[in-house]
Structure formats: C-alpha cells, structure tokens
Design a protein around this motif. Structure first.
Motif, PDB file in Angstrom:
ATOM      1  N   LEU A  21      89.677 -11.286   7.848  1.00 36.41           N
ATOM      2  CA  LEU A  21      89.369 -10.420   8.979  1.00 36.41           C
ATOM      3  C   LEU A  21      89.584 -11.193  10.281  1.00 36.41           C
ATOM      4  O   LEU A  21      90.055 -12.327  10.290  1.00 36.41           O
ATOM      5  CB  LEU A  21      87.922  -9.927   8.869  1.00 36.41           C
ATOM      6  CG  LEU A  21      87.554  -9.214   7.567  1.00 36.41           C
ATOM      7  CD1 LEU A  21      86.042  -8.957   7.512  1.00 36.41           C
ATOM      8  CD2 LEU A  21      88.315  -7.898   7.443  1.00 36.41           C
ATOM      9  N   PHE A  22      89.163 -10.581  11.389  1.00 38.69           N
ATOM     10  CA  PHE A  22      89.249 -11.216  12.712  1.00 38.69           C
ATOM     11  C   PHE A  22      87.987 -10.812  13.479  1.00 38.69           C
ATOM     12  O   PHE A  22      88.036 -10.294  14.575  1.00 38.69           O
ATOM     13  CB  PHE A  22      90.513 -10.733  13.432  1.00 38.69           C
ATOM     14  CG  PHE A  22      90.906 -11.530  14.647  1.00 38.69           C
ATOM     15  CD1 PHE A  22      91.273 -12.860  14.532  1.00 38.69           C
ATOM     16  CD2 PHE A  22      90.940 -10.946  15.898  1.00 38.69           C
ATOM     17  CE1 PHE A  22      91.641 -13.594  15.653  1.00 38.69           C
ATOM     18  CE2 PHE A  22      91.305 -11.668  17.027  1.00 38.69           C
ATOM     19  CZ  PHE A  22      91.658 -12.991  16.897  1.00 38.69           C
ATOM     20  N   ASP A  23      86.834 -11.033  12.832  1.00 34.85           N
ATOM     21  CA  ASP A  23      85.573 -10.454  13.284  1.00 34.85           C
ATOM     22  C   ASP A  23      84.645 -11.412  14.012  1.00 34.85           C
ATOM     23  O   ASP A  23      83.535 -11.061  14.377  1.00 34.85           O
ATOM     24  CB  ASP A  23      84.829  -9.839  12.101  1.00 34.85           C
ATOM     25  CG  ASP A  23      84.644 -10.837  10.943  1.00 34.85           C
ATOM     26  OD1 ASP A  23      85.266 -11.927  10.978  1.00 34.85           O
ATOM     27  OD2 ASP A  23      83.897 -10.518  10.008  1.00 34.85           O
ATOM     28  N   HIS A  24      85.074 -12.633  14.233  1.00 31.23           N
ATOM     29  CA  HIS A  24      84.305 -13.652  14.947  1.00 31.23           C
ATOM     30  C   HIS A  24      82.946 -13.904  14.292  1.00 31.23           C
ATOM     31  O   HIS A  24      81.889 -13.826  14.923  1.00 31.23           O
ATOM     32  CB  HIS A  24      84.122 -13.270  16.414  1.00 31.23           C
ATOM     33  CG  HIS A  24      83.874 -14.468  17.307  1.00 31.23           C
ATOM     34  ND1 HIS A  24      84.648 -15.603  17.267  1.00 31.23           N
ATOM     35  CD2 HIS A  24      82.932 -14.712  18.267  1.00 31.23           C
ATOM     36  CE1 HIS A  24      84.191 -16.478  18.145  1.00 31.23           C
ATOM     37  NE2 HIS A  24      83.154 -15.965  18.756  1.00 31.23           N
ATOM     38  N   ARG A  25      82.992 -14.229  13.008  1.00 29.18           N
ATOM     39  CA  ARG A  25      81.799 -14.561  12.241  1.00 29.18           C
ATOM     40  C   ARG A  25      82.104 -15.741  11.321  1.00 29.18           C
ATOM     41  O   ARG A  25      83.243 -15.939  10.903  1.00 29.18           O
ATOM     42  CB  ARG A  25      81.350 -13.387  11.363  1.00 29.18           C
ATOM     43  CG  ARG A  25      80.867 -12.168  12.126  1.00 29.18           C
ATOM     44  CD  ARG A  25      80.596 -11.026  11.160  1.00 29.18           C
ATOM     45  NE  ARG A  25      80.194  -9.812  11.847  1.00 29.18           N
ATOM     46  CZ  ARG A  25      78.939  -9.440  12.091  1.00 29.18           C
ATOM     47  NH1 ARG A  25      77.949 -10.223  11.651  1.00 29.18           N
ATOM     48  NH2 ARG A  25      78.657  -8.327  12.716  1.00 29.18           N
ATOM     49  N   LEU A  26      81.063 -16.505  11.002  1.00 20.60           N
ATOM     50  CA  LEU A  26      81.196 -17.489   9.940  1.00 20.60           C
ATOM     51  C   LEU A  26      81.382 -16.758   8.616  1.00 20.60           C
ATOM     52  O   LEU A  26      80.847 -15.658   8.422  1.00 20.60           O
ATOM     53  CB  LEU A  26      79.941 -18.364   9.867  1.00 20.60           C
ATOM     54  CG  LEU A  26      79.746 -19.378  10.998  1.00 20.60           C
ATOM     55  CD1 LEU A  26      78.335 -19.957  10.926  1.00 20.60           C
ATOM     56  CD2 LEU A  26      80.772 -20.497  10.926  1.00 20.60           C
ATOM     57  N   ALA A  27      82.132 -17.353   7.725  1.00 20.33           N
ATOM     58  CA  ALA A  27      82.360 -16.746   6.410  1.00 20.33           C
ATOM     59  C   ALA A  27      81.248 -17.197   5.473  1.00 20.33           C
ATOM     60  O   ALA A  27      81.305 -18.280   4.892  1.00 20.33           O
ATOM     61  CB  ALA A  27      83.725 -17.150   5.867  1.00 20.33           C
ATOM     62  N   ARG A  28      80.246 -16.375   5.317  1.00 18.65           N
ATOM     63  CA  ARG A  28      79.126 -16.691   4.432  1.00 18.65           C
ATOM     64  C   ARG A  28      79.433 -16.157   3.039  1.00 18.65           C
ATOM     65  O   ARG A  28      79.732 -14.985   2.862  1.00 18.65           O
ATOM     66  CB  ARG A  28      77.834 -16.079   4.955  1.00 18.65           C
ATOM     67  CG  ARG A  28      77.471 -16.561   6.361  1.00 18.65           C
ATOM     68  CD  ARG A  28      76.082 -16.127   6.757  1.00 18.65           C
ATOM     69  NE  ARG A  28      75.787 -16.457   8.139  1.00 18.65           N
ATOM     70  CZ  ARG A  28      75.435 -17.664   8.576  1.00 18.65           C
ATOM     71  NH1 ARG A  28      75.341 -18.658   7.712  1.00 18.65           N
ATOM     72  NH2 ARG A  28      75.183 -17.875   9.850  1.00 18.65           N
ATOM     73  N   ARG A  29      79.406 -17.027   2.047  1.00 16.01           N
ATOM     74  CA  ARG A  29      79.658 -16.662   0.656  1.00 16.01           C
ATOM     75  C   ARG A  29      80.949 -15.849   0.515  1.00 16.01           C
ATOM     76  O   ARG A  29      80.925 -14.674   0.108  1.00 16.01           O
ATOM     77  CB  ARG A  29      78.473 -15.886   0.085  1.00 16.01           C
ATOM     78  CG  ARG A  29      77.174 -16.694   0.024  1.00 16.01           C
ATOM     79  CD  ARG A  29      76.084 -15.918  -0.688  1.00 16.01           C
ATOM     80  NE  ARG A  29      76.479 -15.519  -2.041  1.00 16.01           N
ATOM     81  CZ  ARG A  29      76.456 -16.322  -3.107  1.00 16.01           C
ATOM     82  NH1 ARG A  29      76.057 -17.582  -2.969  1.00 16.01           N
ATOM     83  NH2 ARG A  29      76.832 -15.886  -4.288  1.00 16.01           N
ATOM     84  N   PRO A  30      82.101 -16.418   0.872  1.00 13.32           N
ATOM     85  CA  PRO A  30      83.364 -15.674   0.786  1.00 13.32           C
ATOM     86  C   PRO A  30      83.689 -15.200  -0.619  1.00 13.32           C
ATOM     87  O   PRO A  30      84.407 -14.221  -0.794  1.00 13.32           O
ATOM     88  CB  PRO A  30      84.408 -16.668   1.305  1.00 13.32           C
ATOM     89  CG  PRO A  30      83.774 -18.013   1.143  1.00 13.32           C
ATOM     90  CD  PRO A  30      82.306 -17.788   1.360  1.00 13.32           C
ATOM     91  N   GLU A  31      83.124 -15.876  -1.628  1.00  9.04           N
ATOM     92  CA  GLU A  31      83.410 -15.472  -3.004  1.00  9.04           C
ATOM     93  C   GLU A  31      82.853 -14.091  -3.324  1.00  9.04           C
ATOM     94  O   GLU A  31      83.286 -13.426  -4.266  1.00  9.04           O
ATOM     95  CB  GLU A  31      82.866 -16.507  -4.002  1.00  9.04           C
ATOM     96  CG  GLU A  31      81.352 -16.583  -4.094  1.00  9.04           C
ATOM     97  CD  GLU A  31      80.718 -17.456  -3.010  1.00  9.04           C
ATOM     98  OE1 GLU A  31      79.505 -17.686  -3.098  1.00  9.04           O
ATOM     99  OE2 GLU A  31      81.437 -17.895  -2.094  1.00  9.04           O
ATOM    100  N   SER A  32      81.867 -13.628  -2.528  1.00  7.43           N
ATOM    101  CA  SER A  32      81.278 -12.317  -2.793  1.00  7.43           C
ATOM    102  C   SER A  32      82.174 -11.179  -2.311  1.00  7.43           C
ATOM    103  O   SER A  32      82.021 -10.041  -2.763  1.00  7.43           O
ATOM    104  CB  SER A  32      79.903 -12.209  -2.134  1.00  7.43           C
ATOM    105  OG  SER A  32      80.023 -12.272  -0.717  1.00  7.43           O
ATOM    106  N   SER A  33      83.072 -11.449  -1.385  1.00  8.67           N
ATOM    107  CA  SER A  33      83.994 -10.422  -0.886  1.00  8.67           C
ATOM    108  C   SER A  33      85.296 -11.094  -0.456  1.00  8.67           C
ATOM    109  O   SER A  33      85.580 -11.205   0.741  1.00  8.67           O
ATOM    110  CB  SER A  33      83.371  -9.653   0.277  1.00  8.67           C
ATOM    111  OG  SER A  33      82.893 -10.541   1.278  1.00  8.67           O
ATOM    112  N   PRO A  34      86.098 -11.561  -1.405  1.00 10.56           N
ATOM    113  CA  PRO A  34      87.290 -12.351  -1.061  1.00 10.56           C
ATOM    114  C   PRO A  34      88.345 -11.580  -0.280  1.00 10.56           C
ATOM    115  O   PRO A  34      89.204 -12.210   0.341  1.00 10.56           O
ATOM    116  CB  PRO A  34      87.819 -12.791  -2.434  1.00 10.56           C
ATOM    117  CG  PRO A  34      87.250 -11.822  -3.410  1.00 10.56           C
ATOM    118  CD  PRO A  34      85.916 -11.461  -2.858  1.00 10.56           C
ATOM    119  N   MET A  35      88.323 -10.256  -0.290  1.00 13.13           N
ATOM    120  CA  MET A  35      89.278  -9.487   0.502  1.00 13.13           C
ATOM    121  C   MET A  35      88.742  -9.180   1.896  1.00 13.13           C
ATOM    122  O   MET A  35      89.347  -8.420   2.650  1.00 13.13           O
ATOM    123  CB  MET A  35      89.642  -8.175  -0.211  1.00 13.13           C
ATOM    124  CG  MET A  35      90.343  -8.375  -1.534  1.00 13.13           C
ATOM    125  SD  MET A  35      91.909  -9.281  -1.370  1.00 13.13           S
ATOM    126  CE  MET A  35      91.852 -10.306  -2.841  1.00 13.13           C
TER     127      MET A  35
END
Length: 299
Positions: A251-265
């Motif tokens: 994405l391009f949402d200006h957030r840290l990627a917390r637990r990317p494995e929970s929503s890899p897309m």
C-alpha cells in the motif's frame, strides 16, 4: 516574513519533538514492526545518502527475500526496514542504486511496464504539464478520482491540444538487469499505472497480468511483488495477485507494517522523499510521524 518565521518555528518544534520522543520513548522500532519506506525519484543524492547512512547505522535493512521468509514464519530482525521505489524513475538507477550498493542495502523498484524502453512521460507529469499554470496538482488529483476510461479520454484530449509534447527517458530491459546487479529487485506496478479502484474488472486483470507477463519474461522467473498505483487498494486486484502466486503487495498508507504476515497483500508503507530532512525520517521510522499525520487529517 511571518510565514518564514512560522515555518522556522514549526521546523524547530518538530526537531525538538523528534529528539525528545526518539531518545526517551520510541527511538527503536518494536521487534514485530517493519518499516517499509516508499520513495519515488531521487532528487537529492546527498540527502538520500544521509538517509541510507542512518538506515545502515540505526536499523536493519532487509531484502524482499528476507520479507518472503518472514511471511512464512521466520522472524524479522528488530528495527527491520525495507527500501522501495515506485514507478521506475531513472534516478533509481543512476543515483539510488550505486548509493545502496555502496552500503549493502537491498531495495525493490516497482516499474510501469508499458513505459519500458520508451521516451514517454509518466501520465501525471503530462497532465500537470498540459494544465493551465498553477492548476497541475489539482488536475492530477481530479484525474485520479475519475473512471479509468474517462481519465484516458481526457488525457488524449490534453495531448491533442498541447502545443508541445513532453518526453522522458524511461528504463529499459538492460537497465532492469543493471538494477538487479546493484541489489535492487524488480516488482509489478501495473502496465500503465491507472488507479485500480477506478477500473473495470477486466481492466484490473489486464493491467496486472500484462505487467506480470512482461516482467516474468525479463526476469526469467515469475514476478512475486506488487505495489498498488497511488496506493489504492482493490479487492479484485488482490484476488488476481493471489491467483498469480504473488508473495506480497504494498500500500501507500503511511503506516508501519505491523504483522505483515497477517495480510501479505496489504503491506503498509511509509511515505518519504529523497528530500526529506533526516530528523523527519527519524520521526517517520519511529511511527510517531504517521500517527501525527493521521491526527491532523482528522482535525
């Protein structure tokens, strides 16, 4: 003068806030956080080099290979950072890649395949150039909200009416190979960079698959990473990416990627420019700047 003074005070306050917060509370990313930095072009080589020096000295830069392993359950290192670039501006090759390689920092560049090997400008640069003076930003913003067919029709009309067309040398197949040699992976950013949520279902599938086929042919292996144009999430695109075997999409949402494995897309990214002051980059990496940004948006 008043505006200059206010800007100076705001910058000083931001710098003081950064020092206080980073030193006392959040100078390090939490172990389960991933900071994915989303750049475009590299307009300021010296400042970008300073960014990379900071990342090398204070974080743990990772590659998309490392990310893929983490999505399968392998833990990421603390303060993990992934560097990404959208669109495929030539400065990623000419400026960013050598600086990254010097510091052994991996990255990934998401390219628009319809432009490879051409002198065609990015459509948003065309729209801005062909607009009335002072209206370019608003024109681009408006075009991004239109149905894709209407956007294309308006762009064609603007091109016909323009006194002079603009051109831009784009990356080609050899350039992609050179990026890979520098340690910069290549990802899918669609074929022509529409906003996918403004496209028909057929357009969504065609945009992703055309780019996928081109890149997979050039890379000699299936492309596995995707970035949504303009950051616009689309569920139809998600389904297409899953069907093609993609490992992840950004994405391009200006957030840290917390637990990317929970929503890899739906991996979050932090917006940053090569001109961003170093103290602001520190704030962005801490996660505080994104929180303040969202709070300002709600006010």
């Amino acid at each position: 003068m008043a505006d200059t003074a206010r800007t100076t005070r705001a910058t000083s306050l931001e710098r003081a806030l950064a020092a206080s917060v980073l030193n006392q509370l959040s100078s390090r990313l939490r172990a389960n956080d991933l900071a994915v930095l989303a750049y475009h072009g590299v307009e300021d080589a010296d400042r970008f080099a300073a960014h990379l020096d900071h990342l090398r000295d204070h974080t743990n830069p990772i590659s998309v290979h490392d990310l893929a392993e983490s999505l399968q359950g392998r833990p990421l290192p603390e303060r993990a950072v992934l560097v990404t670039f959208d669109d495929g501006d030539r400065t990623v090759l000419t400026t960013a890649a050598p600086l990254l390689e010097e510091r052994s920092i991996p990255a990934i560049c998401f390219v628009v395949t319809a432009l490879l090997g051409t002198d065609s400008a990015f459509w948003w640069d065309e729209a801005a150039a062909y607009s009335a003076p002072g209206t370019g930003v608003e024109t681009v913003r408006r075009l991004k909200t239109m149905a894709n067919s209407d956007r294309l029709a308006e762009l064609d009309e603007m091109r016909r009416e323009a006194a002079d067309s603009i051109t831009r040398r784009q990356l080609d197949a050899d350039d992609l190979a050179a990026l890979i040699a520098h340690g910069v992976a290549i990802g899918n950013h669609t074929h022509s960079h529409p906003c996918l949520d403004r496209c028909t279902g057929g357009e969504v599938g065609d945009e992703i698959r055309q780019s996928h086929d081109v890149l997979s042919g050039l890379l000699g292996e299936p492309c596995r990473w995707f970035a949504y144009p303009n950051g616009n999430l689309d569920r139809r695109a998600e389904a297409t990416l899953v069907s093609l075997g993609y490992a992840g999409a950004f994405l391009f949402d200006h957030r840290l990627a917390r637990r990317p494995e929970s929503s890899p897309m739906r991996i979050s990214r932090l917006r940053v420019n090569a001109t961003t002051p170093l103290h602001r980059l520190e704030l962005i990496l801490s996660g505080l700047h994104p929180r303040l940004h969202r709070l300002r948006g709600r006010s």
